[in-house]
Write an enzyme that holds these catalytic residues in place. Sequence first.
Site, mmCIF file in Angstrom:
data_model
loop_
_atom_site.group_PDB
_atom_site.id
_atom_site.type_symbol
_atom_site.label_atom_id
_atom_site.label_comp_id
_atom_site.label_asym_id
_atom_site.label_seq_id
_atom_site.Cartn_x
_atom_site.Cartn_y
_atom_site.Cartn_z
ATOM 1 N N GLU A 104 12.237 -2.771 12.112
ATOM 2 C CA GLU A 104 11.972 -1.721 11.134
ATOM 3 C C GLU A 104 10.852 -0.839 11.660
ATOM 4 O OE1 GLU A 104 10.994 -1.119 6.390
ATOM 5 O OE2 GLU A 104 10.345 -2.975 7.361
ATOM 6 N N GLU A 157 11.130 -7.908 -2.676
ATOM 7 C CA GLU A 157 11.597 -6.606 -2.194
ATOM 8 C C GLU A 157 10.899 -6.407 -0.860
ATOM 9 O OE1 GLU A 157 11.843 -3.374 -0.768
ATOM 10 O OE2 GLU A 157 10.531 -2.551 -2.327
ATOM 11 N N CYS A 176 10.333 1.479 2.612
ATOM 12 C CA CYS A 176 11.272 0.429 2.997
ATOM 13 C C CYS A 176 12.705 0.919 2.938
ATOM 14 C CB CYS A 176 11.080 -0.803 2.110
ATOM 15 S SG CYS A 176 11.083 -0.437 0.351
ATOM 16 N N LYS A 192 -2.291 -8.516 -7.706
ATOM 17 C CA LYS A 192 -3.006 -8.458 -6.427
ATOM 18 C C LYS A 192 -2.467 -7.288 -5.630
ATOM 19 C CE LYS A 192 -3.670 -10.383 -1.874
ATOM 20 N NZ LYS A 192 -3.686 -8.997 -1.342
ATOM 21 N N HIS A 193 -3.298 -6.281 -5.465
ATOM 22 C CA HIS A 193 -2.866 -5.114 -4.703
ATOM 23 C C HIS A 193 -3.223 -5.293 -3.229
ATOM 24 C CE1 HIS A 193 -1.012 -1.304 -4.472
ATOM 25 N NE2 HIS A 193 -1.299 -0.916 -5.693
ATOM 26 N N GLY A 205 6.778 -6.252 0.086
ATOM 27 C CA GLY A 205 6.040 -6.253 1.330
ATOM 28 C C GLY A 205 6.915 -6.590 2.506
ATOM 29 N N SER A 206 6.300 -7.157 3.520
ATOM 30 C CA SER A 206 6.999 -7.475 4.760
ATOM 31 C C SER A 206 7.817 -8.753 4.625
ATOM 32 C CB SER A 206 5.987 -7.643 5.893
ATOM 33 O OG SER A 206 5.182 -8.795 5.666
ATOM 34 N N TRP A 210 0.797 -1.221 0.000
ATOM 35 C CA TRP A 210 0.000 0.000 0.000
ATOM 36 C C TRP A 210 0.833 1.276 0.000
ATOM 37 C CZ3 TRP A 210 1.827 2.555 4.078
ATOM 38 C CH2 TRP A 210 2.322 1.811 5.163
ATOM 39 N N ASN A 211 2.121 1.216 0.327
ATOM 40 C CA ASN A 211 2.833 2.465 0.613
ATOM 41 C C ASN A 211 3.158 3.298 -0.627
ATOM 42 O OD1 ASN A 211 4.735 0.457 -0.033
ATOM 43 N ND2 ASN A 211 6.354 1.443 1.146
#
Length: 455
Positions: free
Chosen positions: A360, A232, A266, A158-159, A210-211, A134-135
């Site tokens: 993080e 990533e 990130c 897929k968002h 993502g995470s 989402w960022n």
Amino acid sequence: MSDYAVVNPATGEQVKEYPTITDEELRAAIGRADAAYKSWSGTSTVAERAALVRKVGDLHKERAVELADIIVREMGKPKAQAVGEVQFCGAIYHFYADNAEELMADEPIKLLGGTGTATVRRSAYGALLGIMPWNYPYYQVARFAGPNLVIGNPILLKHAPQCPESAEAMQGIFDEAGFPEGAYQNIYATNDQIEWVIADPRVHGVSVTGSERAGAAVAEIAGRNLKKVVLELGGSDPFIVLATDDLDTVAQTAASARLGNTGQACNAAKRIIVTDEYYDDFLAKLTEQMEAAKPGDPTEESTAVGPLSSKTAADRLEDQVKRAIENGAEVVVGGKRDGNFFEPTILTGIKPGDEASQEEFFGPVAQVYKVGSEEEAVALANDTQFGLGSYLMTDDKEQAERVADQIEAGMVFINGAVADGPELPFGGFKRSGFGRELGRFGADEFVNKKLIRSA
């Protein structure tokens, strides 16, 4: 109730809800992607695909304000930054359109002996699944879609569940640009559905931003099914201050590198490492910068710091700051929360190895460390499970080269920040993931490099 909804983080208001895709619809979407791979990917030319990608870039630039308004209400990005994100996406699509022929050109190999020729020919890899966060709702998609559509890889996108409206807008852009059925498809899928999408033999690869947790879960499923993955993931990037004649500019750069996208990046500068010679003056100047950056209405052009993306994100950051303080960290400035808004914050006194030093912090919180030498700075910079980006401030060119070589990260930026470009590879090291996006390297991840050897 659908997983996909627009909830304005500045107000808490649910704006709109979108239905989750059914299993039947999702299988049909995979079928269309596979059909596009078997037809469009092989029959269209690189120039034809590049023209479509160029049109996507044109539409992003033409509709920058309209598209920006969507993500302001979806995830709270300040308006000026949202417009900048969309415009950068236009540049990414144009880069791949402009360089498509070169990126896909045959590559001759010089033979060590014998006669004949050897060539590597690049061709489409197959239908791909992209799982995006989402960022940066448009930028993350552009990094994935731009090169792969030039190559001819159909995309299932897929968002993030909180970004359904921007996902819908992008689907409209790809349709309007003229991509054939199945070449680009937005799917409002659940995590459970994604598991069997990855396993489907018609899907040839997966790209995830993502995470760590999400990346590990996807990579595990992909590994069991022998699918290539580009990851990533998170970062806790160091910002190292070693030698400077202009501490004001360095402090401004540090604040910018920490506060962009309200600190929800990130590759933001999260751990600021300063030699003792500059520490006190730098901390004072950085404090001024952070104090001046007041959270505000993200719809206003002048706002530089907006709300965090959701209540969940604000809860998580508040908990991290609280635990850091309980373990001995000191708040120099900020530290307070108001709804989903969080003050720009500086924490000092975090000891290397403490829990806070290894996490993080995804928001406008900077950790500042004092070190006694270049060697200590490098050791602290590398004392993390992450290895995405890094920032190095020094006027000594030899020192810059020496330290850059020692930093364990996928990217090092010397005497600057926010220096991304469509032509520059983006990606990490260690638990920040593997693979690259953007530039030539981004176009070489999901491509069949076929050897053609003639005697």
